[in-house]
Design a protein around this motif. Structure first.
Motif, PDB file in Angstrom:
ATOM      1  N   GLY A 102     -54.297 -20.091 -49.896  1.00 54.34           N
ATOM      2  CA  GLY A 102     -55.222 -19.134 -50.474  1.00 54.34           C
ATOM      3  C   GLY A 102     -56.648 -19.614 -50.349  1.00 54.34           C
ATOM      4  N   VAL A 103     -57.579 -18.686 -50.364  1.00 50.03           N
ATOM      5  CA  VAL A 103     -58.990 -19.045 -50.278  1.00 50.03           C
ATOM      6  C   VAL A 103     -59.808 -18.025 -51.055  1.00 50.03           C
ATOM      7  N   GLU A 104     -60.899 -18.500 -51.669  1.00 50.38           N
ATOM      8  CA  GLU A 104     -61.831 -17.638 -52.385  1.00 50.38           C
ATOM      9  C   GLU A 104     -63.072 -17.445 -51.521  1.00 50.38           C
ATOM     10  N   LEU A 105     -63.500 -16.204 -51.385  1.00 52.62           N
ATOM     11  CA  LEU A 105     -64.663 -15.883 -50.566  1.00 52.62           C
ATOM     12  C   LEU A 105     -65.618 -14.978 -51.329  1.00 52.62           C
ATOM     13  N   SER A 106     -66.799 -14.790 -50.772  1.00 55.34           N
ATOM     14  CA  SER A 106     -67.714 -13.776 -51.294  1.00 55.34           C
ATOM     15  C   SER A 106     -67.467 -12.487 -50.518  1.00 55.34           C
ATOM     16  N   PHE A 107     -67.896 -11.364 -51.065  1.00 53.17           N
ATOM     17  CA  PHE A 107     -67.716 -10.090 -50.386  1.00 53.17           C
ATOM     18  C   PHE A 107     -68.436 -10.088 -49.041  1.00 53.17           C
ATOM     19  N   LYS A 129     -71.176   6.067 -58.335  1.00 46.87           N
ATOM     20  CA  LYS A 129     -71.299   4.657 -58.689  1.00 46.87           C
ATOM     21  C   LYS A 129     -71.770   3.800 -57.517  1.00 46.87           C
ATOM     22  N   LYS A 130     -72.491   2.727 -57.842  1.00 44.64           N
ATOM     23  CA  LYS A 130     -72.836   1.719 -56.856  1.00 44.64           C
ATOM     24  C   LYS A 130     -71.982   0.498 -57.157  1.00 44.64           C
ATOM     25  N   PHE A 131     -71.131   0.122 -56.218  1.00 47.32           N
ATOM     26  CA  PHE A 131     -70.161  -0.933 -56.474  1.00 47.32           C
ATOM     27  C   PHE A 131     -70.635  -2.293 -55.959  1.00 47.32           C
ATOM     28  N   THR A 132     -70.416  -3.306 -56.756  1.00 48.57           N
ATOM     29  CA  THR A 132     -70.686  -4.686 -56.354  1.00 48.57           C
ATOM     30  C   THR A 132     -69.439  -5.514 -56.657  1.00 48.57           C
ATOM     31  N   PHE A 133     -69.263  -6.611 -55.917  1.00 43.93           N
ATOM     32  CA  PHE A 133     -68.056  -7.427 -56.054  1.00 43.93           C
ATOM     33  C   PHE A 133     -68.423  -8.886 -56.281  1.00 43.93           C
ATOM     34  N   ASP A 134     -67.679  -9.532 -57.181  1.00 44.89           N
ATOM     35  CA  ASP A 134     -67.969 -10.926 -57.488  1.00 44.89           C
ATOM     36  C   ASP A 134     -66.861 -11.886 -57.064  1.00 44.89           C
ATOM     37  N   VAL A 152     -51.047 -11.280 -45.085  1.00 42.24           N
ATOM     38  CA  VAL A 152     -52.287 -11.744 -45.709  1.00 42.24           C
ATOM     39  C   VAL A 152     -52.715 -10.695 -46.733  1.00 42.24           C
ATOM     40  N   LEU A 153     -52.720 -11.084 -47.991  1.00 42.11           N
ATOM     41  CA  LEU A 153     -53.128 -10.195 -49.077  1.00 42.11           C
ATOM     42  C   LEU A 153     -54.587 -10.460 -49.429  1.00 42.11           C
ATOM     43  N   THR A 154     -55.355  -9.409 -49.527  1.00 44.69           N
ATOM     44  CA  THR A 154     -56.759  -9.532 -49.896  1.00 44.69           C
ATOM     45  C   THR A 154     -57.014  -8.693 -51.135  1.00 44.69           C
ATOM     46  N   PHE A 155     -57.560  -9.329 -52.175  1.00 44.62           N
ATOM     47  CA  PHE A 155     -57.933  -8.630 -53.397  1.00 44.62           C
ATOM     48  C   PHE A 155     -59.437  -8.762 -53.592  1.00 44.62           C
ATOM     49  N   ILE A 156     -60.113  -7.633 -53.636  1.00 40.94           N
ATOM     50  CA  ILE A 156     -61.560  -7.592 -53.830  1.00 40.94           C
ATOM     51  C   ILE A 156     -61.812  -7.077 -55.238  1.00 40.94           C
ATOM     52  N   ASN A 157     -62.520  -7.852 -56.046  1.00 41.99           N
ATOM     53  CA  ASN A 157     -62.705  -7.494 -57.444  1.00 41.99           C
ATOM     54  C   ASN A 157     -64.171  -7.464 -57.838  1.00 41.99           C
ATOM     55  N   GLY A 158     -64.519  -6.448 -58.603  1.00 40.05           N
ATOM     56  CA  GLY A 158     -65.849  -6.338 -59.164  1.00 40.05           C
ATOM     57  C   GLY A 158     -65.756  -5.995 -60.633  1.00 40.05           C
ATOM     58  N   LYS A 159     -66.880  -5.755 -61.241  1.00 39.73           N
ATOM     59  CA  LYS A 159     -66.901  -5.461 -62.668  1.00 39.73           C
ATOM     60  C   LYS A 159     -66.146  -4.177 -62.983  1.00 39.73           C
ATOM     61  N   ASP A 160     -66.243  -3.188 -62.104  1.00 36.60           N
ATOM     62  CA  ASP A 160     -65.622  -1.906 -62.403  1.00 36.60           C
ATOM     63  C   ASP A 160     -64.788  -1.346 -61.258  1.00 36.60           C
ATOM     64  N   ALA A 161     -64.354  -2.213 -60.346  1.00 36.00           N
ATOM     65  CA  ALA A 161     -63.560  -1.717 -59.223  1.00 36.00           C
ATOM     66  C   ALA A 161     -62.704  -2.824 -58.621  1.00 36.00           C
ATOM     67  N   SER A 162     -61.599  -2.419 -57.991  1.00 33.42           N
ATOM     68  CA  SER A 162     -60.710  -3.349 -57.301  1.00 33.42           C
ATOM     69  C   SER A 162     -60.172  -2.688 -56.036  1.00 33.42           C
ATOM     70  N   ALA A 173     -56.996   1.182 -53.999  1.00 29.78           N
ATOM     71  CA  ALA A 173     -58.371   1.119 -54.482  1.00 29.78           C
ATOM     72  C   ALA A 173     -58.396   1.720 -55.875  1.00 29.78           C
ATOM     73  N   ALA A 174     -59.120   1.102 -56.787  1.00 30.91           N
ATOM     74  CA  ALA A 174     -59.149   1.589 -58.159  1.00 30.91           C
ATOM     75  C   ALA A 174     -60.535   1.409 -58.760  1.00 30.91           C
ATOM     76  N   VAL A 175     -60.931   2.374 -59.552  1.00 29.75           N
ATOM     77  CA  VAL A 175     -62.196   2.312 -60.288  1.00 29.75           C
ATOM     78  C   VAL A 175     -61.865   2.239 -61.775  1.00 29.75           C
ATOM     79  N   LYS A 176     -62.504   1.332 -62.478  1.00 30.32           N
ATOM     80  CA  LYS A 176     -62.258   1.182 -63.909  1.00 30.32           C
ATOM     81  C   LYS A 176     -63.263   2.032 -64.687  1.00 30.32           C
TER      82      LYS A 176
END
Length: 204
Positions: A102-107, A129-134, A152-162, A173-176
């Motif tokens: 596994g590896v952690e990356l930036s968007f 919405k304007k989406f940002t990912f952390d 290869v599984l990739t999970f992209i997560n932000g404050k209000d979206a995945s 894809a999901a919006v919180k």
């Protein structure tokens, strides 16, 4: 009705993804035990090191410097120079097989196509919405017991979206939403949908 279905889907998928993200990353990263023996990269067989480097390149899309390792009962845990929290590769010494990585990356480090597909999918759910990912987590496992082995599984997560990708193919894809901002009927329908999903998956 169409917008209701869209929100229900987003809320339900979000719940499922939160559950899956935790389990996937636990498998990919694992936990170090007291029995593990600290090693150096110099202690690692050259072929195993090459395999680890190739695996990390596959996940990160670039070369990742590996500079620390530990070993437990013939299993090697190899870590990047940036630190153990940034990822690892687990290899069986006897077979040379990568069991997980596994590896952690930036968007920003993702390839252009994945970034575009992720943003496009979220915009279709919520155009205002304007989406940002952390956080971006990419992992792969080969335990021989899961339908996700070799993917290869990739999970992209932000404050209000995945967003999730399987082998760079968008699969979810999901919006919180703040529950207080969602129409009561929609919220109730979403809660019923999630309960139905849980009852359909769990044996009780």
């Amino acid at each position: 009705m169409k917008s209701y279905k869209k929100m229900i889907t987003a809320l339900a998928v979000s719940s499922m993804m939160l559950a899956s993200m935790g389990s996937v990353w636990t498998v990919a990263v694992g936990k170090e035990t007291k029995e593990q023996k600290e090693k150096t990269i110099a202690d690692l067989d050259a072929n195993l090191l090459k395999t680890a480097q190739t695996t990390m390149r596959q996940l990160a899309g670039k070369d990742i410097e590996l500079d620390s390792a530990s070993e437990y009962n013939g299993t090697w845990f190899i870590y990047p120079k940036e630190g153990k929290e940034k990822g690892q590769v687990v290899i069986e010494e006897k077979t040379g097989k990568v069991t997980s990585a596994g590896v952690e990356l930036s968007f920003e480090e993702l390839n252009a196509d994945m970034k575009k597909h992720a943003l496009d999918a979220l915009t279709k759910i919520e155009a205002s919405k304007k989406f940002t990912f952390d956080r971006v987590s990419r992992s792969i496992s080969n335990f021989g017991k899961s339908s996700y082995d070799g993917i290869v599984l990739t999970f992209i997560n932000g404050k209000d979206a995945s967003v999730q990708f399987d082998n760079e193919k968008l699969t979810a894809a999901a919006v919180k939403y703040d529950p207080s901002t969602v129409d009561a009927k929609v919220r109730q329908a979403a809660e019923r949908a999630v309960k139905d999903l849980i009852h359909g998956i769990l044996p009780f």
